[in-house]
Design a protein around this motif. Structure first.
Motif, PDB file in Angstrom:
ATOM      1  N   GLU A 107       0.804  -1.223   0.000  1.00  0.00           N
ATOM      2  CA  GLU A 107       0.000   0.000   0.000  1.00  0.00           C
ATOM      3  C   GLU A 107       0.837   1.272   0.000  1.00  0.00           C
ATOM      4  O   GLU A 107       0.313   2.360  -0.228  1.00  0.00           O
ATOM      5  CB  GLU A 107      -0.929   0.005   1.230  1.00  0.00           C
ATOM      6  CG  GLU A 107      -2.037  -1.027   1.180  1.00  0.00           C
ATOM      7  CD  GLU A 107      -2.970  -0.798  -0.002  1.00  0.00           C
ATOM      8  OE1 GLU A 107      -3.413   0.347  -0.186  1.00  0.00           O
ATOM      9  OE2 GLU A 107      -3.234  -1.760  -0.744  1.00  0.00           O
ATOM     10  N   THR A 109       3.427   4.207  -1.077  1.00  0.00           N
ATOM     11  CA  THR A 109       4.063   4.813  -2.244  1.00  0.00           C
ATOM     12  C   THR A 109       5.572   4.786  -2.010  1.00  0.00           C
ATOM     13  O   THR A 109       6.047   4.575  -0.896  1.00  0.00           O
ATOM     14  CB  THR A 109       3.598   6.263  -2.446  1.00  0.00           C
ATOM     15  OG1 THR A 109       4.007   7.049  -1.306  1.00  0.00           O
ATOM     16  CG2 THR A 109       2.094   6.351  -2.608  1.00  0.00           C
ATOM     17  N   GLU A 112       6.577   7.307   0.619  1.00  0.00           N
ATOM     18  CA  GLU A 112       6.201   6.910   1.971  1.00  0.00           C
ATOM     19  C   GLU A 112       7.207   5.899   2.520  1.00  0.00           C
ATOM     20  O   GLU A 112       7.572   5.949   3.702  1.00  0.00           O
ATOM     21  CB  GLU A 112       4.790   6.323   1.983  1.00  0.00           C
ATOM     22  CG  GLU A 112       3.691   7.348   1.803  1.00  0.00           C
ATOM     23  CD  GLU A 112       2.317   6.713   1.751  1.00  0.00           C
ATOM     24  OE1 GLU A 112       1.441   7.159   2.505  1.00  0.00           O
ATOM     25  OE2 GLU A 112       2.122   5.770   0.956  1.00  0.00           O
ATOM     26  N   ALA A 151       5.154  16.569  -4.282  1.00  0.00           N
ATOM     27  CA  ALA A 151       4.173  16.106  -3.306  1.00  0.00           C
ATOM     28  C   ALA A 151       4.859  15.989  -1.954  1.00  0.00           C
ATOM     29  O   ALA A 151       6.069  15.751  -1.874  1.00  0.00           O
ATOM     30  CB  ALA A 151       3.592  14.753  -3.723  1.00  0.00           C
ATOM     31  N   ASP A 153       3.884  15.804   2.690  1.00  0.00           N
ATOM     32  CA  ASP A 153       2.912  15.905   3.787  1.00  0.00           C
ATOM     33  C   ASP A 153       3.123  17.136   4.655  1.00  0.00           C
ATOM     34  O   ASP A 153       2.342  17.379   5.577  1.00  0.00           O
ATOM     35  CB  ASP A 153       2.977  14.644   4.656  1.00  0.00           C
ATOM     36  CG  ASP A 153       2.542  13.391   3.895  1.00  0.00           C
ATOM     37  OD1 ASP A 153       1.772  13.536   2.921  1.00  0.00           O
ATOM     38  OD2 ASP A 153       2.973  12.286   4.274  1.00  0.00           O
ATOM     39  N   GLY A 176      -0.300  17.564  -3.632  1.00  0.00           N
ATOM     40  CA  GLY A 176      -0.845  17.094  -2.365  1.00  0.00           C
ATOM     41  C   GLY A 176       0.146  16.253  -1.587  1.00  0.00           C
ATOM     42  O   GLY A 176       1.359  16.476  -1.649  1.00  0.00           O
ATOM     43  N   ARG A 179       0.905  10.249  -0.205  1.00  0.00           N
ATOM     44  CA  ARG A 179       0.059   9.127  -0.607  1.00  0.00           C
ATOM     45  C   ARG A 179      -0.632   9.440  -1.937  1.00  0.00           C
ATOM     46  O   ARG A 179      -0.457   8.731  -2.921  1.00  0.00           O
ATOM     47  CB  ARG A 179      -0.962   8.829   0.506  1.00  0.00           C
ATOM     48  CG  ARG A 179      -2.041   7.786   0.166  1.00  0.00           C
ATOM     49  CD  ARG A 179      -1.496   6.403  -0.177  1.00  0.00           C
ATOM     50  NE  ARG A 179      -0.696   5.786   0.869  1.00  0.00           N
ATOM     51  CZ  ARG A 179      -1.139   4.898   1.735  1.00  0.00           C
ATOM     52  NH1 ARG A 179      -2.423   4.538   1.716  1.00  0.00           N
ATOM     53  NH2 ARG A 179      -0.331   4.344   2.609  1.00  0.00           N
ATOM     54  N   GLU A 180      -1.404  10.521  -1.983  1.00  0.00           N
ATOM     55  CA  GLU A 180      -2.182  10.823  -3.193  1.00  0.00           C
ATOM     56  C   GLU A 180      -1.280  11.331  -4.319  1.00  0.00           C
ATOM     57  O   GLU A 180      -1.287  10.804  -5.440  1.00  0.00           O
ATOM     58  CB  GLU A 180      -3.261  11.860  -2.887  1.00  0.00           C
ATOM     59  CG  GLU A 180      -4.272  11.421  -1.851  1.00  0.00           C
ATOM     60  CD  GLU A 180      -3.775  11.627  -0.422  1.00  0.00           C
ATOM     61  OE1 GLU A 180      -2.712  12.255  -0.238  1.00  0.00           O
ATOM     62  OE2 GLU A 180      -4.451  11.145   0.505  1.00  0.00           O
ATOM     63  N   GLY A 181      -0.508  12.371  -4.027  1.00  0.00           N
ATOM     64  CA  GLY A 181       0.361  12.935  -5.059  1.00  0.00           C
ATOM     65  C   GLY A 181       1.462  11.985  -5.460  1.00  0.00           C
ATOM     66  O   GLY A 181       1.803  11.868  -6.644  1.00  0.00           O
ATOM     67  N   ARG A 183       1.407   8.798  -5.545  1.00  0.00           N
ATOM     68  CA  ARG A 183       0.902   7.733  -6.411  1.00  0.00           C
ATOM     69  C   ARG A 183       0.774   8.217  -7.856  1.00  0.00           C
ATOM     70  O   ARG A 183       0.981   7.445  -8.802  1.00  0.00           O
ATOM     71  CB  ARG A 183      -0.452   7.242  -5.895  1.00  0.00           C
ATOM     72  CG  ARG A 183      -0.621   5.746  -6.030  1.00  0.00           C
ATOM     73  CD  ARG A 183      -1.879   5.241  -5.378  1.00  0.00           C
ATOM     74  NE  ARG A 183      -1.744   4.941  -3.976  1.00  0.00           N
ATOM     75  CZ  ARG A 183      -0.994   3.970  -3.479  1.00  0.00           C
ATOM     76  NH1 ARG A 183      -0.261   3.208  -4.283  1.00  0.00           N
ATOM     77  NH2 ARG A 183      -0.942   3.741  -2.180  1.00  0.00           N
ATOM     78  N   LEU A 184       0.428   9.475  -8.044  1.00  0.00           N
ATOM     79  CA  LEU A 184       0.338  10.038  -9.394  1.00  0.00           C
ATOM     80  C   LEU A 184       1.712  10.134 -10.051  1.00  0.00           C
ATOM     81  O   LEU A 184       1.847   9.975 -11.265  1.00  0.00           O
ATOM     82  CB  LEU A 184      -0.291  11.434  -9.345  1.00  0.00           C
ATOM     83  CG  LEU A 184      -1.750  11.531  -8.901  1.00  0.00           C
ATOM     84  CD1 LEU A 184      -2.139  12.996  -8.725  1.00  0.00           C
ATOM     85  CD2 LEU A 184      -2.671  10.850  -9.908  1.00  0.00           C
TER      86      LEU A 184
END
Length: 200
Positions: A107, A109, A112, A151, A153, A176, A179-181, A183-184
């Motif tokens: 899960e 990235t 992360e 990206a 946090d 962002g 996690r979100e950014g 992944r893109l």
């Protein structure tokens, strides 16, 4: 600003050249030791010097730019980051890029995972979506500026990286969190390898 690099390959050198051209000090490091970087630092000029990974990691902002399999060794044993910024320019190639096998992190990235190895660091993902030649080139073109996705946090850390890279001439775009950014931006994501310009 004082900028350190963990790794001294194509991406680290390109970022270092932008940095010294804009008056920043750079400490470059690699796994082979400072002596191996003498010719490079001489070419970069008086604002650049070679150091150990620990010396590079003590800078205000640290660029992590090593091959994915080398990440754990590159960051092992470094002193605590105490809130300093690490720009993660890596891509999770589990094998050489020609084979393009992507490491399975579950899960997580890539950034992360990197952040989990760097306690106390404020990690900002940047530069990984661009091929090295696009990082090295002047990001300002007649049609616009080279977009640089990032990206993270920590909002303040992202502002610092955005201001620094905008000074180099890039057009930073905040996607962002890690996690979100992330992944893109990471391998297999829709922005990986995407080179676009932003009109001013």
């Amino acid at each position: 600003m004082k900028i350190g690099t963990l790794g001294a390959g194509t991406v680290a050198q390109a970022i270092a050249r932008h940095a010294v051209a804009h008056g920043h000090q750079v400490v470059l490091s690699n796994s082979r030791g400072p002596a191996s970087l003498a010719a490079l630092t001489e070419d970069l000029g008086p604002l650049a010097r070679a150091g150990t990974p620990a010396e590079a990691a003590a800078a205000e902002l640290v660029v992590l730019a090593v091959g994915w399999p080398q990440v754990p060794d590159a960051v092992a044993g470094l002193p605590p980051f105490d809130g300093r910024i690490v720009v993660d320019a890596t891509n999770q190639f589990a094998s050489p890029p020609l084979n393009a096998k992507i490491a399975d992190l579950g899960e997580l990235t890539g950034s992360e995972y990197v952040a989990s190895l760097l306690p106390g660091a404020r990690v900002v993902k940047a530069f990984n979506t661009l091929y090295g030649q696009y990082i090295a080139a002047d990001p300002r073109h007649e049609a616009g500026r080279q977009v640089l996705f990032l990206a993270g946090d920590d909002a303040d850390a992202k502002h610092t990286v955005a201001d620094l890279t905008a000074g180099f001439g890039f057009a930073p775009v905040d996607l962002g969190g890690l996690r979100e950014g992330g992944r893109l931006m990471q391998l297999g994501g829709p922005l990986s390898g995407l080179h676009v310009l932003k009109q001013d």
